[in-house]
Design an enzyme around this catalytic site. Structure first.
Site, short mmCIF file in Angstrom:
data_model
loop_
_atom_site.label_atom_id
_atom_site.label_comp_id
_atom_site.label_asym_id
_atom_site.label_seq_id
_atom_site.Cartn_x
_atom_site.Cartn_y
_atom_site.Cartn_z
N ARG A 114 0.99 -1.39 0.09
CA ARG A 114 -0.10 -0.05 0.10
C ARG A 114 0.99 1.23 -0.06
O ARG A 114 1.89 1.23 0.32
CB ARG A 114 -0.92 -0.08 1.37
N ASP A 132 -5.41 6.80 -2.65
CA ASP A 132 -3.85 6.79 -3.10
C ASP A 132 -3.66 5.68 -4.27
O ASP A 132 -2.97 6.06 -5.17
CB ASP A 132 -3.20 6.83 -2.16
N ASP A 182 -0.85 12.24 9.40
CA ASP A 182 -0.53 11.51 8.16
C ASP A 182 0.78 10.81 8.10
O ASP A 182 0.95 9.98 7.12
CB ASP A 182 -0.40 12.56 7.12
O1 LIG Z 1 4.05 22.59 -13.92
N1 LIG Z 1 3.43 21.63 -14.46
O2 LIG Z 1 2.70 21.47 -15.47
C1 LIG Z 1 3.38 20.28 -13.73
C2 LIG Z 1 2.86 19.17 -14.14
C3 LIG Z 1 2.94 17.87 -13.35
C4 LIG Z 1 3.30 17.86 -12.25
O3 LIG Z 1 3.51 16.77 -11.29
C5 LIG Z 1 2.45 16.65 -10.48
O4 LIG Z 1 2.61 17.33 -9.40
C6 LIG Z 1 1.88 17.12 -8.41
C7 LIG Z 1 2.13 17.87 -7.03
O5 LIG Z 1 1.73 19.21 -7.50
C8 LIG Z 1 1.88 15.39 -7.90
O6 LIG Z 1 0.79 15.36 -7.03
C9 LIG Z 1 1.23 14.95 -5.81
O7 LIG Z 1 1.29 13.47 -6.30
C10 LIG Z 1 1.69 12.80 -4.50
C11 LIG Z 1 2.05 11.33 -5.01
O8 LIG Z 1 3.03 11.43 -6.02
C12 LIG Z 1 0.61 12.83 -3.67
O9 LIG Z 1 1.15 12.44 -2.60
C13 LIG Z 1 0.05 11.37 -1.70
O10 LIG Z 1 -0.92 12.30 -1.21
C14 LIG Z 1 -1.85 11.68 -0.50
C15 LIG Z 1 -2.97 12.41 0.13
O11 LIG Z 1 -3.27 13.38 -0.84
C16 LIG Z 1 -1.12 10.81 0.73
O12 LIG Z 1 -2.21 10.02 1.56
C17 LIG Z 1 -0.21 9.86 -0.14
O13 LIG Z 1 0.48 9.16 0.98
C18 LIG Z 1 0.96 10.47 -0.76
O14 LIG Z 1 1.74 9.82 -1.41
C19 LIG Z 1 0.34 14.32 -3.40
O15 LIG Z 1 -0.99 14.43 -2.66
C20 LIG Z 1 -0.12 15.08 -4.73
O16 LIG Z 1 -0.15 16.44 -4.59
C21 LIG Z 1 1.61 14.75 -9.04
O17 LIG Z 1 1.72 13.33 -8.76
C22 LIG Z 1 2.55 14.90 -10.18
O18 LIG Z 1 2.25 14.34 -11.42
C23 LIG Z 1 3.75 19.25 -11.50
C24 LIG Z 1 3.87 20.38 -12.22
MG LIG Z 2 -1.83 8.71 3.60
#
Ligand SMILES: O=[N+]([O-])c1ccc(O[C@@H]2O[C@H](CO)[C@@H](O[C@@H]3O[C@H](CO)[C@@H](O[C@@H]4O[C@H](CO)[C@@H](O)[C@H](O)[C@H]4O)[C@H](O)[C@H]3O)[C@H](O)[C@H]2O)cc1
Ligand SMILES: [Mg+2]
Length: 364
Positions: free
Chosen positions: A91, A139, A318
Site C-alpha cells: 500500500r 491513493d 498523516d
Molecule cells: O507545472 N506543471 O505543469 C506540472 C505538471 C505535473 C506536475 O506533477 C504533478 O505534481 C503534483 C504535485 O503538485 C503531484 O501530485 C502529488 O502526488 C503525490 C504522490 O506522488 C501525492 O502524495 C500522496 O498524497 C496523499 C494525500 O493526498 C497521501 O495519502 C499519499 O501518501 C501521498 O503519496 C500528493 O497528494 C499530490 O499532490 C503529481 O503526482 C505530479 O504528477 C507538476 C507540475
Molecule cells: Mg496517507
C-alpha cells in the site's frame, strides 16, 4: 434494497458519528484542550466521518457499527455506514508514511482477498437493509497514473488493478455504493494526468464488469483542497483545475468518454481554511494552517457531487516526523508539515487543536 433507483446513495440518510473517532476526541483530545475549545471538540465528535478499515484487525468494527446502526434505525433513525477499504498489499507505494500490513512478497495478494475483502463481504451480507457507502483504496490508482517510475508502484501495479477489480466485484451488493479514490485536483487534475487517469479508471471499471455498485470517484481524501476557491492560488499554477469543483467538472466528461459514468464525493474534512501553509501543492503531510471544513452534506450545489464528506478523520496523523523512524517520509519533514508528529493514524493532539481553531464554518 435501501438504494434509490438511480439516485444519490447518500440522499435521505444521516451520517453516523462512529465511536472510534468520538472516543479519540472525548478521551484523548478534550481532557487536554482549553475549556474554550470543548464545545467545538464535542461538535466534531458528533460529525459522521468514514471508518478506516486499514488493517484486517479493524474489519470486525464494521460488523459492530452496522449492528448499532441497525438497532438505531429500528428505533426510527436513518443512519448509513460509511467505510474506507484501505489495505492493498504494498500500500501507499509512492510514500513511506502509511505502509500497510500486507506485502506482495508475503502472500499479501491471497490475504487481501480471503482475509480482508471476503471478510468485509461476509459482514455486508449480514446487513442487507443497511445503506453502506464505501471509499475504495485511497491513493492506489492515482499512484498508478503518476508514479509508475517508482519501483514499488511499478511492481505493485498489476496487483493493485487486479485486487481493486476483485474488491469491486465482491462488494457489489444492492445496498452498497462504491467510490474509487481519484486523488485530488493537485494530483490527477493536472493536464498531463487527467486524461490518462480517466482511461485507467475506465479500464478498471470495465475489467470489474462495470458493476452497478460502482457509483464513482472520491476526491481529496486526506488532502486540503477547497471545494470551490475564487482565483487560483499561485502554487496551483499552471493547473487550471485549482479546486475540487474545477477538477470534477473536467474529470467527469473524460470518465464518461471512457465508459465510466462517474459521480463524485469530495473529502472536505480538512479543507476549511485557505490557503494552508503548503509551499508546494504536493505537500500532503500534516499541513499546517488547515482547518475542519464544511460539515458533511448532500447539499452540494452540484449534480456531479453526491456529497461533501469527511473521509480522513482530522486529528489522526498523516505520518511521523521522526527522521529515524522506519516509516519516516521526507514530506512529513517539510516546512509545511506540523512537527513533532506521531505515526500515521495516531492521535495528533496539537494538530487537532489547530483544526478546531481554523474550522470554517465555525464548529460551535
Ligand atoms: O507545472 N506543471 O505543469 C506540472 C505538471 C505535473 C506536475 O506533477 C504533478 O505534481 C503534483 C504535485 O503538485 C503531484 O501530485 C502529488 O502526488 C503525490 C504522490 O506522488 C501525492 O502524495 C500522496 O498524497 C496523499 C494525500 O493526498 C497521501 O495519502 C499519499 O501518501 C501521498 O503519496 C500528493 O497528494 C499530490 O499532490 C503529481 O503526482 C505530479 O504528477 C507538476 C507540475
Ligand atoms: Mg496517507
Amino acid at each position: 434494497a435501501p438504494r434509490a433507483a438511480a439516485g444519490n446513495p447518500f440522499e435521505g440518510y444521516d451520517f453516523y458519528a462512529n465511536p472510534y473517532y468520538s472516543s479519540e476526541v472525548h478521551s484523548l483530545a478534550i481532557p487536554s484542550l482549553p475549556a474554550s475549545l470543548h464545545p467545538a471538540a464535542s461538535a466534531v465528535a458528533n460529525v459522521g466521518s468514514f471508518v478506516w478499515m486499514d488493517t484486517r484487525a479493524k474489519v470486525p468494527t464494521m460488523d459492530e457499527y452496522l449492528a448499532i446502526i441497525k438497532e438505531r434505525n429500528a428505533a426510527g433513525e436513518k443512519l448509513m455506514g460509511t467505510f474506507v477499504v484501505y489495505n492493498l498489499p504494498d500500500r501507499d507505494c509512492a510514500a513511506l508514511a502509511s505502509n500497510g500490513e500486507l506485502h506482495i512478497d508475503q502472500n499479501g495478494v491471497e490475504l487481501y482477498k480471503t482475509d480482508y475483502i471476503d471478510k468485509i463481504a461476509a459482514i455486508i451480507e449480514k446487513y442487507p437493509d443497511i445503506k453502506i457507502n464505501l471509499a475504495i483504496e485511497p491513493d492506489s490508482l492515482a499512484n498508478m497514473v503518476t508514479n509508475m517510475n517508482v519501483a514499488k508502484c511499478q511492481r505493485a501495479a498489476p496487483y493493485y488493478r487486479d485486487l481493486t477489480s476483485y474488491a469491486l466485484k465482491k462488494l457489489n451488493y444492492d445496498n452498497v455504493d462504491m467510490y474509487l479514490d481519484g486523488g485530488h485536483a493537485g494530483w490527477l487534475g493536472w493536464e498531463a494526468n487527467i486524461t490518462p487517469a480517466a482511461k485507467m479508471f475506465g479500464e478498471v471499471f470495465k475489467a470489474a464488469g462495470s458493476p452497478r455498485g460502482v457509483r464513482g470517484i472520491v476526491t481529496n481524501v486526506s488532502n486540503y483542497n477547497a471545494w470551490k476557491i475564487g482565483a487560483c492560488p499561485a502554487l496551483t499554477s499552471p493547473n487550471a483545475n485549482c479546486d475540487e469543483e474545477r477538477f470534477v467538472k473536467a474529470f467527469a466528461p473524460l470518465l464518461q468518454a471512457n465508459g465510466f459514468p462517474a459521480h463524485f464525493i469530495v473529502d472536505v474534512g480538512r479543507s476549511g481554511k485557505q490557503p494552508t501553509a503548503q509551499e508546494q501543492w504536493g505537500d500532503w503531510c500534516n499541513v499546517r494552517g488547515a482547518g475542519f471544513g464544511p460539515r458533511p452534506t448532500t447539499n452540494t450545489g452540484s449534480d456531479l457531487v453526491d456529497a461533501f464528506v469527511w473521509v480522513k478523520p482530522g486529528g489522526e496523523s498523516d505520518g511521523t516526523s521522526d527522521t529515524s523512524a522506519n516509516r519516516y517520509d521526507a514530506h512529513c519533514g517539510r516546512p509545511s508539515a506540523f512537527k513533532p508528529a506521531p505515526e500515521a493514524g495516531h492521535w495528533f493532539q496539537a494538530y487537532f487543536q489547530m483544526l478546531l481553531e481554523n474550522a470554517n464554518p465555525p464548529l460551535a
